[in-house]
Design a protein around this motif. Structure first.
Motif, PDB file in Angstrom:
ATOM      1  N   GLY A 176      -3.216 -60.174 -27.400  1.00  0.00           N
ATOM      2  CA  GLY A 176      -3.842 -61.172 -28.255  1.00  0.00           C
ATOM      3  C   GLY A 176      -4.059 -60.673 -29.665  1.00  0.00           C
ATOM      4  N   GLY A 177      -4.768 -61.475 -30.440  1.00  0.00           N
ATOM      5  CA  GLY A 177      -5.012 -61.116 -31.827  1.00  0.00           C
ATOM      6  C   GLY A 177      -3.715 -60.948 -32.598  1.00  0.00           C
ATOM      7  N   ASN A 178      -3.599 -59.849 -33.314  1.00  0.00           N
ATOM      8  CA  ASN A 178      -2.406 -59.574 -34.115  1.00  0.00           C
ATOM      9  C   ASN A 178      -1.475 -58.556 -33.464  1.00  0.00           C
ATOM     10  OD1 ASN A 178      -3.245 -61.256 -36.321  1.00  0.00           O
ATOM     11  ND2 ASN A 178      -4.643 -59.636 -36.971  1.00  0.00           N
ATOM     12  N   MET A 179      -1.669 -58.295 -32.172  1.00  0.00           N
ATOM     13  CA  MET A 179      -0.873 -57.245 -31.531  1.00  0.00           C
ATOM     14  C   MET A 179       0.615 -57.553 -31.521  1.00  0.00           C
ATOM     15  SD  MET A 179      -3.099 -54.990 -31.015  1.00  0.00           S
ATOM     16  CE  MET A 179      -2.266 -53.772 -30.019  1.00  0.00           C
ATOM     17  N   HIS A 180       0.953 -58.841 -31.626  1.00  0.00           N
ATOM     18  CA  HIS A 180       2.376 -59.217 -31.650  1.00  0.00           C
ATOM     19  C   HIS A 180       3.085 -58.721 -32.912  1.00  0.00           C
ATOM     20  CE1 HIS A 180       0.396 -62.342 -34.031  1.00  0.00           C
ATOM     21  NE2 HIS A 180       1.573 -62.575 -34.591  1.00  0.00           N
ATOM     22  N   LEU A 181       2.313 -58.305 -33.913  1.00  0.00           N
ATOM     23  CA  LEU A 181       2.901 -57.832 -35.172  1.00  0.00           C
ATOM     24  C   LEU A 181       3.443 -56.416 -35.069  1.00  0.00           C
ATOM     25  CD1 LEU A 181       0.174 -59.100 -37.689  1.00  0.00           C
ATOM     26  CD2 LEU A 181       2.354 -60.213 -37.136  1.00  0.00           C
ATOM     27  N   PHE A 182       3.048 -55.699 -34.019  1.00  0.00           N
ATOM     28  CA  PHE A 182       3.344 -54.275 -33.946  1.00  0.00           C
ATOM     29  C   PHE A 182       4.273 -53.966 -32.786  1.00  0.00           C
ATOM     30  CE2 PHE A 182      -1.050 -54.871 -35.529  1.00  0.00           C
ATOM     31  CZ  PHE A 182      -0.791 -54.578 -36.868  1.00  0.00           C
ATOM     32  N   GLY A 183       5.350 -53.230 -33.095  1.00  0.00           N
ATOM     33  CA  GLY A 183       6.362 -52.932 -32.092  1.00  0.00           C
ATOM     34  C   GLY A 183       6.174 -51.579 -31.435  1.00  0.00           C
ATOM     35  N   VAL A 184       7.223 -51.145 -30.750  1.00  0.00           N
ATOM     36  CA  VAL A 184       7.200 -49.902 -29.979  1.00  0.00           C
ATOM     37  C   VAL A 184       6.829 -48.706 -30.851  1.00  0.00           C
ATOM     38  CG1 VAL A 184       8.620 -48.291 -28.654  1.00  0.00           C
ATOM     39  CG2 VAL A 184       8.856 -50.747 -28.284  1.00  0.00           C
ATOM     40  N   ASN A 185       7.328 -48.680 -32.075  1.00  0.00           N
ATOM     41  CA  ASN A 185       7.083 -47.527 -32.950  1.00  0.00           C
ATOM     42  C   ASN A 185       5.614 -47.293 -33.253  1.00  0.00           C
ATOM     43  OD1 ASN A 185       9.821 -47.208 -33.014  1.00  0.00           O
ATOM     44  ND2 ASN A 185      10.100 -47.921 -35.117  1.00  0.00           N
ATOM     45  N   SER A 186       4.806 -48.297 -33.069  1.00  0.00           N
ATOM     46  CA  SER A 186       3.376 -48.155 -33.328  1.00  0.00           C
ATOM     47  C   SER A 186       2.657 -47.388 -32.222  1.00  0.00           C
ATOM     48  CB  SER A 186       2.724 -49.531 -33.488  1.00  0.00           C
ATOM     49  OG  SER A 186       3.187 -50.187 -34.646  1.00  0.00           O
ATOM     50  N   PHE A 187       3.287 -47.287 -31.028  1.00  0.00           N
ATOM     51  CA  PHE A 187       2.571 -46.766 -29.863  1.00  0.00           C
ATOM     52  C   PHE A 187       3.282 -45.638 -29.120  1.00  0.00           C
ATOM     53  CE2 PHE A 187       1.694 -51.329 -30.395  1.00  0.00           C
ATOM     54  CZ  PHE A 187       0.312 -51.301 -30.547  1.00  0.00           C
ATOM     55  N   PHE A 188       4.567 -45.421 -29.382  1.00  0.00           N
ATOM     56  CA  PHE A 188       5.303 -44.507 -28.499  1.00  0.00           C
ATOM     57  C   PHE A 188       4.878 -43.050 -28.674  1.00  0.00           C
ATOM     58  CE2 PHE A 188       7.339 -43.573 -32.215  1.00  0.00           C
ATOM     59  CZ  PHE A 188       8.711 -43.660 -32.319  1.00  0.00           C
ATOM     60  N   HIS A 189       5.353 -42.216 -27.724  1.00  0.00           N
ATOM     61  CA  HIS A 189       5.042 -40.785 -27.665  1.00  0.00           C
ATOM     62  C   HIS A 189       3.537 -40.533 -27.550  1.00  0.00           C
ATOM     63  CE1 HIS A 189       9.076 -39.127 -28.229  1.00  0.00           C
ATOM     64  NE2 HIS A 189       9.287 -40.137 -29.054  1.00  0.00           N
ATOM     65  N   ASN A 190       2.949 -41.173 -26.548  1.00  0.00           N
ATOM     66  CA  ASN A 190       1.577 -40.885 -26.159  1.00  0.00           C
ATOM     67  C   ASN A 190       1.569 -40.481 -24.694  1.00  0.00           C
ATOM     68  OD1 ASN A 190      -0.787 -41.373 -28.142  1.00  0.00           O
ATOM     69  ND2 ASN A 190       0.680 -42.999 -28.655  1.00  0.00           N
ATOM     70  N   LYS A 191       0.441 -39.997 -24.234  1.00  0.00           N
ATOM     71  CA  LYS A 191       0.354 -39.451 -22.884  1.00  0.00           C
ATOM     72  C   LYS A 191       0.566 -40.527 -21.835  1.00  0.00           C
ATOM     73  CE  LYS A 191      -2.666 -36.649 -19.936  1.00  0.00           C
ATOM     74  NZ  LYS A 191      -3.991 -35.972 -19.845  1.00  0.00           N
ATOM     75  N   CYS A 192      -0.162 -41.623 -21.945  1.00  0.00           N
ATOM     76  CA  CYS A 192      -0.040 -42.649 -20.911  1.00  0.00           C
ATOM     77  C   CYS A 192      -0.481 -44.031 -21.390  1.00  0.00           C
ATOM     78  CB  CYS A 192      -0.819 -42.264 -19.651  1.00  0.00           C
ATOM     79  SG  CYS A 192      -2.505 -41.692 -19.941  1.00  0.00           S
ATOM     80  N   LEU A 193      -0.121 -44.391 -22.627  1.00  0.00           N
ATOM     81  CA  LEU A 193      -0.314 -45.778 -23.053  1.00  0.00           C
ATOM     82  C   LEU A 193       0.688 -46.662 -22.314  1.00  0.00           C
ATOM     83  CD1 LEU A 193      -0.830 -45.836 -26.949  1.00  0.00           C
ATOM     84  CD2 LEU A 193      -2.497 -46.360 -25.167  1.00  0.00           C
ATOM     85  N   CYS A 194       0.279 -47.871 -22.025  1.00  0.00           N
ATOM     86  CA  CYS A 194       1.176 -48.780 -21.300  1.00  0.00           C
ATOM     87  C   CYS A 194       0.856 -50.219 -21.669  1.00  0.00           C
ATOM     88  CB  CYS A 194       1.044 -48.577 -19.795  1.00  0.00           C
ATOM     89  SG  CYS A 194      -0.634 -48.840 -19.164  1.00  0.00           S
ATOM     90  N   GLY A 195       1.744 -51.101 -21.327  1.00  0.00           N
ATOM     91  CA  GLY A 195       1.621 -52.515 -21.667  1.00  0.00           C
ATOM     92  C   GLY A 195       2.403 -52.842 -22.918  1.00  0.00           C
ATOM     93  N   SER A 196       2.722 -54.117 -23.078  1.00  0.00           N
ATOM     94  CA  SER A 196       3.547 -54.578 -24.184  1.00  0.00           C
ATOM     95  C   SER A 196       3.046 -54.054 -25.532  1.00  0.00           C
ATOM     96  CB  SER A 196       3.552 -56.113 -24.194  1.00  0.00           C
ATOM     97  OG  SER A 196       4.339 -56.603 -25.250  1.00  0.00           O
ATOM     98  N   PRO A 197       3.996 -53.507 -26.334  1.00  0.00           N
ATOM     99  CA  PRO A 197       5.456 -53.497 -26.226  1.00  0.00           C
ATOM    100  C   PRO A 197       6.027 -52.293 -25.452  1.00  0.00           C
ATOM    101  CG  PRO A 197       4.844 -52.634 -28.339  1.00  0.00           C
ATOM    102  CD  PRO A 197       3.560 -53.006 -27.666  1.00  0.00           C
ATOM    103  N   LEU A 198       5.162 -51.472 -24.866  1.00  0.00           N
ATOM    104  CA  LEU A 198       5.615 -50.367 -24.017  1.00  0.00           C
ATOM    105  C   LEU A 198       5.814 -50.890 -22.593  1.00  0.00           C
ATOM    106  CD1 LEU A 198       3.284 -47.462 -25.254  1.00  0.00           C
ATOM    107  CD2 LEU A 198       5.618 -47.993 -25.997  1.00  0.00           C
ATOM    108  N   PRO A 199       6.356 -50.080 -21.695  1.00  0.00           N
ATOM    109  CA  PRO A 199       6.506 -50.506 -20.298  1.00  0.00           C
ATOM    110  C   PRO A 199       5.176 -50.934 -19.691  1.00  0.00           C
ATOM    111  CG  PRO A 199       7.779 -48.528 -20.706  1.00  0.00           C
ATOM    112  CD  PRO A 199       6.990 -48.767 -21.954  1.00  0.00           C
ATOM    113  N   ASN A 200       5.246 -51.823 -18.709  1.00  0.00           N
ATOM    114  CA  ASN A 200       4.032 -52.328 -18.039  1.00  0.00           C
ATOM    115  C   ASN A 200       3.262 -51.221 -17.366  1.00  0.00           C
ATOM    116  OD1 ASN A 200       4.611 -54.961 -18.769  1.00  0.00           O
ATOM    117  ND2 ASN A 200       5.842 -55.325 -16.924  1.00  0.00           N
ATOM    118  N   CYS A 201       1.964 -51.426 -17.276  1.00  0.00           N
ATOM    119  CA  CYS A 201       1.116 -50.461 -16.570  1.00  0.00           C
ATOM    120  C   CYS A 201       1.357 -50.542 -15.070  1.00  0.00           C
ATOM    121  CB  CYS A 201      -0.365 -50.745 -16.868  1.00  0.00           C
ATOM    122  SG  CYS A 201      -0.773 -50.675 -18.617  1.00  0.00           S
ATOM    123  N   LYS A 202       1.308 -49.417 -14.410  1.00  0.00           N
ATOM    124  CA  LYS A 202       1.534 -49.386 -12.954  1.00  0.00           C
ATOM    125  C   LYS A 202       0.221 -49.641 -12.218  1.00  0.00           C
ATOM    126  CE  LYS A 202       5.364 -46.090 -13.379  1.00  0.00           C
ATOM    127  NZ  LYS A 202       5.888 -44.765 -13.010  1.00  0.00           N
TER     128      LYS A 202
END
Length: 324
Positions: free
Chosen positions: A298-324
């Motif tokens: 929600g909010g403005n999260m749709h503005l930010f792609g994979v590059n905003s979140f990748f290479h972290n220990k265990c972040l998950c959910g869009s735009p990264l892979p779904n949480c298990k």
């Protein structure tokens, strides 16, 4: 008749004779560069023909001086002209795009400019330390010393300048920590220290900067806690801590309501994404850290792609892979 014409011309000249003499001395100290060829002794320095010179209409004193080399012809090859300090009515001084202007800032000269409001020295060859400008320069509002070759530590008494609102020191070779005194600025709105070799832990006194809009500490060697820069009671809108060695729990910080740009990438920051992060609207980058948990929706999260979140220990959910 020729004599009378000359006298009439001299009497009608706006430029104060003392200021004109100083300007011609500055030109001489700069080795008479071609970019100042319009500074002629037989012309009125308050006329637009004198490049980069501004005069106050109230007293005809030189109030502004801009010396630059927009064509990059490197015509100025000299030290900083010390006679600038004799333009006692200056309220702005701009020196930029002068790569062959070398040496250090002549503190004794500039400290005489007690009416100065704006001091900009950027993209020059100047080096040495940044001086502690005296509190007597009580009108100084903006200090931009970016993209030079300044070294040494940050001047620790700048907080004594009562009206300083903008301090920009990025792209230099400054070292050492941020002085604890920097938490005691009265009106600082912009503090840019990026692209230096600053290091150490941030002083807890920086928590006092509740009215600072822009802080950029990126591309340094800072470490430890930076959470004191956050807070719901602050007005900060842009915060860049990227490319350091900060290590703190991001999930425990409170974001300012006005914050629209946050970059904490390339650190050792851990925890979850903080509440309200979905309200950021311009920049969000938490990549290359040790964050975990589900990315908010929600909010403005749709503005930010994979590059905003990748290479972290265990972040998950869009735009990264779904949480298990």
């Amino acid at each position: 008749m020729i004599f009378l014409s000359h006298v009439a011309s001299s009497n009608s000249e706006r430029c104060h004779p003392q200021d004109k003499m100083v300007l011609l001395q500055i030109k001489k100290e700069l080795n008479n560069p071609t970019v100042l060829s319009s500074w002629k002794s037989n012309a009125d320095c308050c006329k637009t023909s004198w490049r980069g010179v501004d005069c106050s209409p109230s007293n005809n004193r030189v109030s502004g001086l801009s010396i630059y080399d927009e064509n990059n012809n490197l015509s100025i090859t000299s030290k900083f002209p010390p006679s600038i300090g004799n333009l006692s009515y200056l309220d702005f001084l701009h020196l930029y795009d002068l790569p062959n202007l070398t040496g250090s800032i002549p503190f004794e000269s500039l400290s005489k400019l007690l009416k100065l409001i704006t001091l900009t020295i950027t993209s020059t060859g100047l080096s040495g330390p940044i001086p502690n400008f005296p509190p007597q320069m009580k009108h100084l509002f903006s200090l931009d010393l970016s993209s030079n070759h300044f070294s040494g530590t940050l001047p620790n008494s700048l907080y004594k300048l009562p009206r300083l609102a903008i301090a920009i020191f990025n792209n230099n070779s400054l070292t050492g920590p941020i002085p604890p005194s920097y938490g005691y600025f009265q009106f600082i709105g912009t503090l840019y220290l990026s692209h230096n070799q600053l290091s150490g832990r941030l002083p807890i006194s920086l928590a006092r900067l509740i009215n600072t809009y822009n802080i950029d500490l990126s591309y340094n060697k800072f470490e430890g806690d930076a959470s004191m820069l956050f807070g719901s009671n602050k007005v900060i809108s842009k915060l860049d801590l990227s490319q350091n060695m900060f290590k703190f729990d991001l999930g425990k910080v409170e974001l300012a309501k006005n914050l629209y740009a946050l970059d904490v990438s390339h650190n050792q920051i851990y925890g979850k994404l903080p509440l309200g992060i979905e309200n950021l609207s311009d920049v969000l980058n938490v990549s290359y850290n040790k964050l975990c948990g589900k990315i908010p929706e929600g909010g403005n999260m749709h503005l930010f792609g994979v590059n905003s979140f990748f290479h972290n220990k265990c972040l998950c959910g869009s735009p990264l892979p779904n949480c298990k």
